[in-house]
Design a protein around this motif. Structure first.
Motif, PDB file in Angstrom:
ATOM      1  N   GLN A 187      12.702  -0.270 -11.323  1.00 37.34           N
ATOM      2  CA  GLN A 187      14.140  -0.506 -11.515  1.00 37.34           C
ATOM      3  C   GLN A 187      14.722  -0.848 -10.153  1.00 37.34           C
ATOM      4  O   GLN A 187      14.728  -0.016  -9.250  1.00 37.34           O
ATOM      5  CB  GLN A 187      14.792   0.745 -12.088  1.00 37.34           C
ATOM      6  CG  GLN A 187      16.261   0.582 -12.397  1.00 37.34           C
ATOM      7  CD  GLN A 187      16.798   1.834 -13.070  1.00 37.34           C
ATOM      8  OE1 GLN A 187      16.199   2.366 -14.004  1.00 37.34           O
ATOM      9  NE2 GLN A 187      17.932   2.314 -12.585  1.00 37.34           N
ATOM     10  N   GLY A 188      15.169  -2.086 -10.010  1.00 38.74           N
ATOM     11  CA  GLY A 188      15.630  -2.541  -8.697  1.00 38.74           C
ATOM     12  C   GLY A 188      14.461  -2.502  -7.732  1.00 38.74           C
ATOM     13  O   GLY A 188      13.414  -3.094  -7.987  1.00 38.74           O
ATOM     14  N   ASN A 189      14.616  -1.786  -6.644  1.00 40.39           N
ATOM     15  CA  ASN A 189      13.543  -1.636  -5.656  1.00 40.39           C
ATOM     16  C   ASN A 189      12.975  -0.222  -5.647  1.00 40.39           C
ATOM     17  O   ASN A 189      12.571   0.292  -4.605  1.00 40.39           O
ATOM     18  CB  ASN A 189      14.053  -2.006  -4.261  1.00 40.39           C
ATOM     19  CG  ASN A 189      14.289  -3.495  -4.140  1.00 40.39           C
ATOM     20  OD1 ASN A 189      13.543  -4.299  -4.693  1.00 40.39           O
ATOM     21  ND2 ASN A 189      15.332  -3.867  -3.429  1.00 40.39           N
ATOM     22  N   GLU A 190      12.971   0.410  -6.834  1.00 44.00           N
ATOM     23  CA  GLU A 190      12.456   1.772  -6.931  1.00 44.00           C
ATOM     24  C   GLU A 190      11.441   1.894  -8.063  1.00 44.00           C
ATOM     25  O   GLU A 190      11.507   1.176  -9.063  1.00 44.00           O
ATOM     26  CB  GLU A 190      13.591   2.768  -7.178  1.00 44.00           C
ATOM     27  CG  GLU A 190      14.530   2.905  -5.996  1.00 44.00           C
ATOM     28  CD  GLU A 190      15.535   4.014  -6.187  1.00 44.00           C
ATOM     29  OE1 GLU A 190      15.797   4.723  -5.206  1.00 44.00           O
ATOM     30  OE2 GLU A 190      16.053   4.178  -7.313  1.00 44.00           O
ATOM     31  N   VAL A 204       9.432   3.318  -2.521  1.00 44.57           N
ATOM     32  CA  VAL A 204       7.998   3.331  -2.253  1.00 44.57           C
ATOM     33  C   VAL A 204       7.755   2.773  -0.857  1.00 44.57           C
ATOM     34  O   VAL A 204       8.192   1.664  -0.544  1.00 44.57           O
ATOM     35  CB  VAL A 204       7.215   2.495  -3.290  1.00 44.57           C
ATOM     36  CG1 VAL A 204       5.726   2.493  -2.962  1.00 44.57           C
ATOM     37  CG2 VAL A 204       7.456   3.025  -4.698  1.00 44.57           C
ATOM     38  N   TRP A 205       7.068   3.547  -0.027  1.00 47.38           N
ATOM     39  CA  TRP A 205       6.716   3.159   1.335  1.00 47.38           C
ATOM     40  C   TRP A 205       5.205   3.167   1.441  1.00 47.38           C
ATOM     41  O   TRP A 205       4.561   4.110   0.980  1.00 47.38           O
ATOM     42  CB  TRP A 205       7.329   4.124   2.339  1.00 47.38           C
ATOM     43  CG  TRP A 205       8.826   4.066   2.377  1.00 47.38           C
ATOM     44  CD1 TRP A 205       9.704   4.537   1.445  1.00 47.38           C
ATOM     45  CD2 TRP A 205       9.627   3.479   3.402  1.00 47.38           C
ATOM     46  NE1 TRP A 205      10.995   4.287   1.833  1.00 47.38           N
ATOM     47  CE2 TRP A 205      10.984   3.640   3.027  1.00 47.38           C
ATOM     48  CE3 TRP A 205       9.326   2.839   4.607  1.00 47.38           C
ATOM     49  CZ2 TRP A 205      12.029   3.178   3.806  1.00 47.38           C
ATOM     50  CZ3 TRP A 205      10.373   2.382   5.387  1.00 47.38           C
ATOM     51  CH2 TRP A 205      11.704   2.544   4.991  1.00 47.38           C
ATOM     52  N   MET A 206       4.624   2.121   2.030  1.00 44.95           N
ATOM     53  CA  MET A 206       3.166   2.029   2.153  1.00 44.95           C
ATOM     54  C   MET A 206       2.728   1.672   3.565  1.00 44.95           C
ATOM     55  O   MET A 206       3.426   0.937   4.265  1.00 44.95           O
ATOM     56  CB  MET A 206       2.596   0.968   1.203  1.00 44.95           C
ATOM     57  CG  MET A 206       2.558   1.389  -0.239  1.00 44.95           C
ATOM     58  SD  MET A 206       1.601   0.252  -1.266  1.00 44.95           S
ATOM     59  CE  MET A 206      -0.074   0.740  -0.821  1.00 44.95           C
ATOM     60  N   GLY A 264      10.900  -4.272  -5.397  1.00 43.44           N
ATOM     61  CA  GLY A 264      10.522  -4.122  -6.799  1.00 43.44           C
ATOM     62  C   GLY A 264       9.288  -4.925  -7.177  1.00 43.44           C
ATOM     63  O   GLY A 264       8.324  -4.366  -7.734  1.00 43.44           O
ATOM     64  N   PRO A 265       9.265  -6.246  -6.904  1.00 40.90           N
ATOM     65  CA  PRO A 265       8.072  -7.027  -7.245  1.00 40.90           C
ATOM     66  C   PRO A 265       6.810  -6.547  -6.521  1.00 40.90           C
ATOM     67  O   PRO A 265       5.717  -6.571  -7.089  1.00 40.90           O
ATOM     68  CB  PRO A 265       8.444  -8.452  -6.814  1.00 40.90           C
ATOM     69  CG  PRO A 265       9.937  -8.483  -6.886  1.00 40.90           C
ATOM     70  CD  PRO A 265      10.367  -7.101  -6.470  1.00 40.90           C
ATOM     71  N   GLN A 266       6.936  -6.085  -5.288  1.00 46.57           N
ATOM     72  CA  GLN A 266       5.783  -5.555  -4.550  1.00 46.57           C
ATOM     73  C   GLN A 266       5.275  -4.262  -5.181  1.00 46.57           C
ATOM     74  O   GLN A 266       4.069  -4.044  -5.274  1.00 46.57           O
ATOM     75  CB  GLN A 266       6.153  -5.311  -3.080  1.00 46.57           C
ATOM     76  CG  GLN A 266       6.370  -6.571  -2.286  1.00 46.57           C
ATOM     77  CD  GLN A 266       6.928  -6.277  -0.900  1.00 46.57           C
ATOM     78  OE1 GLN A 266       7.756  -5.377  -0.722  1.00 46.57           O
ATOM     79  NE2 GLN A 266       6.484  -7.047   0.086  1.00 46.57           N
TER      80      GLN A 266
END
Length: 123
Positions: A76-79, A94-96, A32-34
């Protein structure tokens, strides 16, 4: 130097280069923060047909095939969650890998693919 030695050395270089390119392209799942740090103030685009501009205040401005729409985005959370009103809305992992991004939705095998860039000027 024998020809076979040159061929072996060249083959080793090709393999090493291929492995380094593959490692550089490895997608990592963001937290999430990333997500907030990477997306706020940036644009996710396919560089031809569409672009989503993620304003720092949570406004999502989409430019698609000459049409502009406005919605909202949040983490929201890690999304990454997108609210496009009546259109497609939902949350994505999210994948980078470098500037390349994949937005992956649970239950779907087809990610939304694009690159993350500074927003471009539009008229």
């Amino acid at each position: 130097m024998k020809r076979s030695t040159v061929v072996i050395a060249a083959s080793a270089c090709v393999i090493a280069f291929s492995l380094s390119v593959e490692a550089a392209e490895k997608f990592q799942k963001l937290t999430g923060p990333q997500i907030r740090a990477k997306f706020a103030g940036m644009e996710l685009t396919d560089e031809v047909h569409w672009g989503d501009v993620y304003a720092v205040n949570g406004t999502l401005t989409t430019y698609s095939m000459g049409r502009k729409t406005v919605g909202k985005w949040r983490v929201q959370g890690n999304e990454l969650c997108l609210d496009r009103g009546q259109e497609d809305s939902g949350c994505y992992e999210v994948w980078m890998a470098g500037k390349k991004v994949e937005l992956r939705r649970a239950g779907s095998n087809l990610p939304l693919e694009g690159v993350l860039v500074r927003p471009r000027e539009r008229r």
